[in-house]
Design a protein around this motif. Structure first.
Motif, PDB file in Angstrom:
ATOM      1  N   HIS A   1     -19.857  52.151  -3.805  1.00  0.00           N
ATOM      2  CA  HIS A   1     -19.797  50.655  -3.595  1.00  0.00           C
ATOM      3  C   HIS A   1     -20.782  49.391  -4.279  1.00  0.00           C
ATOM      4  CE1 HIS A   1     -21.025  53.917  -0.530  1.00  0.00           C
ATOM      5  NE2 HIS A   1     -20.698  52.218   0.455  1.00  0.00           N
TER       6      HIS A   1
ATOM      7  N   TYR B   1     -23.983  44.401   0.236  1.00  0.00           N
ATOM      8  CA  TYR B   1     -22.429  45.173   0.098  1.00  0.00           C
ATOM      9  C   TYR B   1     -21.202  44.641  -0.175  1.00  0.00           C
ATOM     10  CZ  TYR B   1     -24.837  49.744   1.960  1.00  0.00           C
ATOM     11  OH  TYR B   1     -25.365  51.430   1.664  1.00  0.00           O
TER      12      TYR B   1
ATOM     13  N   THR C   1     -18.189  45.496  -1.922  1.00  0.00           N
ATOM     14  CA  THR C   1     -17.134  46.199  -1.395  1.00  0.00           C
ATOM     15  C   THR C   1     -17.758  47.726  -1.242  1.00  0.00           C
ATOM     16  OG1 THR C   1     -16.419  44.822  -3.329  1.00  0.00           O
ATOM     17  CG2 THR C   1     -14.785  47.132  -2.718  1.00  0.00           C
ATOM     18  N   ALA C   2     -17.144  48.416  -0.440  1.00  0.00           N
ATOM     19  CA  ALA C   2     -17.199  49.617  -0.449  1.00  0.00           C
ATOM     20  C   ALA C   2     -16.138  50.245  -0.965  1.00  0.00           C
ATOM     21  CB  ALA C   2     -17.494  50.058   1.575  1.00  0.00           C
ATOM     22  N   HIS C   3     -16.234  51.756  -1.337  1.00  0.00           N
ATOM     23  CA  HIS C   3     -14.935  51.693  -1.761  1.00  0.00           C
ATOM     24  C   HIS C   3     -14.172  53.056  -1.033  1.00  0.00           C
ATOM     25  CE1 HIS C   3     -14.858  49.742  -5.845  1.00  0.00           C
ATOM     26  NE2 HIS C   3     -16.040  49.809  -5.418  1.00  0.00           N
ATOM     27  N   GLU C   4     -14.735  53.158  -0.484  1.00  0.00           N
ATOM     28  CA  GLU C   4     -14.127  54.220   0.650  1.00  0.00           C
ATOM     29  C   GLU C   4     -13.653  53.402   2.112  1.00  0.00           C
ATOM     30  OE1 GLU C   4     -16.066  58.406   1.190  1.00  0.00           O
ATOM     31  OE2 GLU C   4     -16.718  58.134  -1.134  1.00  0.00           O
ATOM     32  N   LYS C   5     -12.378  54.160   2.330  1.00  0.00           N
ATOM     33  CA  LYS C   5     -12.063  53.055   3.873  1.00  0.00           C
ATOM     34  C   LYS C   5     -13.064  53.067   5.260  1.00  0.00           C
ATOM     35  CE  LYS C   5      -7.434  53.111   6.541  1.00  0.00           C
ATOM     36  NZ  LYS C   5      -6.699  53.375   6.401  1.00  0.00           N
ATOM     37  N   SER C   6     -13.831  54.961   5.213  1.00  0.00           N
ATOM     38  CA  SER C   6     -15.160  54.902   5.982  1.00  0.00           C
ATOM     39  C   SER C   6     -16.057  54.293   6.331  1.00  0.00           C
ATOM     40  CB  SER C   6     -15.091  56.113   6.279  1.00  0.00           C
ATOM     41  OG  SER C   6     -15.647  56.300   4.953  1.00  0.00           O
ATOM     42  N   GLN C   7     -16.214  53.129   5.366  1.00  0.00           N
ATOM     43  CA  GLN C   7     -17.257  52.573   4.570  1.00  0.00           C
ATOM     44  C   GLN C   7     -16.640  51.200   4.755  1.00  0.00           C
ATOM     45  OE1 GLN C   7     -20.428  54.420   4.686  1.00  0.00           O
ATOM     46  NE2 GLN C   7     -18.766  55.985   5.440  1.00  0.00           N
ATOM     47  N   LYS C   8     -15.330  50.300   4.426  1.00  0.00           N
ATOM     48  CA  LYS C   8     -15.849  48.937   4.852  1.00  0.00           C
ATOM     49  C   LYS C   8     -16.456  48.187   5.978  1.00  0.00           C
ATOM     50  CE  LYS C   8     -12.481  48.626   1.936  1.00  0.00           C
ATOM     51  NZ  LYS C   8     -12.297  48.811   0.576  1.00  0.00           N
ATOM     52  N   TYR C   9     -16.821  49.063   6.860  1.00  0.00           N
ATOM     53  CA  TYR C   9     -17.874  48.261   8.072  1.00  0.00           C
ATOM     54  C   TYR C   9     -18.646  47.103   6.881  1.00  0.00           C
ATOM     55  CZ  TYR C   9     -20.734  51.644   8.148  1.00  0.00           C
ATOM     56  OH  TYR C   9     -21.953  52.669   8.189  1.00  0.00           O
TER      57      TYR C   9
ATOM     58  N   GLU D   1     -19.416  45.968   4.504  1.00  0.00           N
ATOM     59  CA  GLU D   1     -18.533  45.139   3.497  1.00  0.00           C
ATOM     60  C   GLU D   1     -18.940  43.616   4.244  1.00  0.00           C
ATOM     61  OE1 GLU D   1     -14.912  46.608   0.961  1.00  0.00           O
ATOM     62  OE2 GLU D   1     -14.374  45.060   2.477  1.00  0.00           O
TER      63      GLU D   1
END
Length: 129
Positions: free
Chosen positions: A65, A83, A85-93, A95
Motif C-alpha cells: 500500500h 491509505y 493507494t492499494a496495489h491489490e484490487k481486493s484492497q481498493k476500498y 483508498e
C-alpha cells in the motif's frame, strides 16, 4: 507559524488522547478489525484535525500500500495513517480512508485504551472488514 484552525465535531467523538483534539465520529467507522503494532485500530471514512506526512510504500499484512502517517494538529502526535493507494484490487476500498490507532485516542466516553501484552508487533493492517 500560521493560525491553527481546529474543527469541532458533535456526537460520539474519538479524540487525541494527549490533547483531546477531535479526530473522528463513531458513525464514520468503516471497520474495527484493523491492527497496528500497538494493538487495535479502526478504519474511518473521514477524519479531521490531522496533517499528513510523506507518502511511502509499506508492505502490510494485506499487501503493498501507499500510505502516509497522520498527525494530530493539536499536539503533533502520530495518530495513525491514511491509505493513498492499494496495489491489490481486493484492497481498493481502503483508498482515501484513514486508520486511527485505538491506543492513540480517547473514546466517545472519554476512556483511553491501553496497550495489552498480547498486542501484535509487526506490520499494520487487517484482513477482514
Amino acid at each position: 507559524m500560521g493560525r491553527l484552525f481546529v474543527q469541532s465535531l458533535e456526537g460520539k467523538i474519538y479524540s487525541c488522547k494527549h490533547c483531546r483534539t477531535h479526530l473522528a465520529l463513531c458513525e464514520d467507522i468503516v471497520s474495527k478489525s484493523f491492527h497496528c503494532r500497538h494493538g487495535k485500530a479502526y478504519l474511518f471514512s473521514k477524519v479531521v484535525n490531522v496533517t499528513s506526512g510523506e507518502k511511502e510504500e509499506r508492505q502490510m499484512m494485506t499487501g503493498l500500500h501507499t500510505v502516509a502517517d497522520i498527525f494530530c494538529v493539536g499536539c503533533g502526535s502520530i495518530v495513525g495513517w491514511k491509505y493513498e493507494t492499494a496495489h491489490e484490487k481486493s484492497q481498493k476500498y481502503k483508498e482515501g480512508k484513514s486508520v486511527l490507532e485505538r491506543v492513540k485516542m480517547a473514546g466517545p466516553d472519554g476512556s483511553n485504551y491501553w496497550v495489552s501484552h498480547e498486542a501484535q508487533v509487526g506490520s499494520s493492517d487487517a484482513d477482514d472488514v
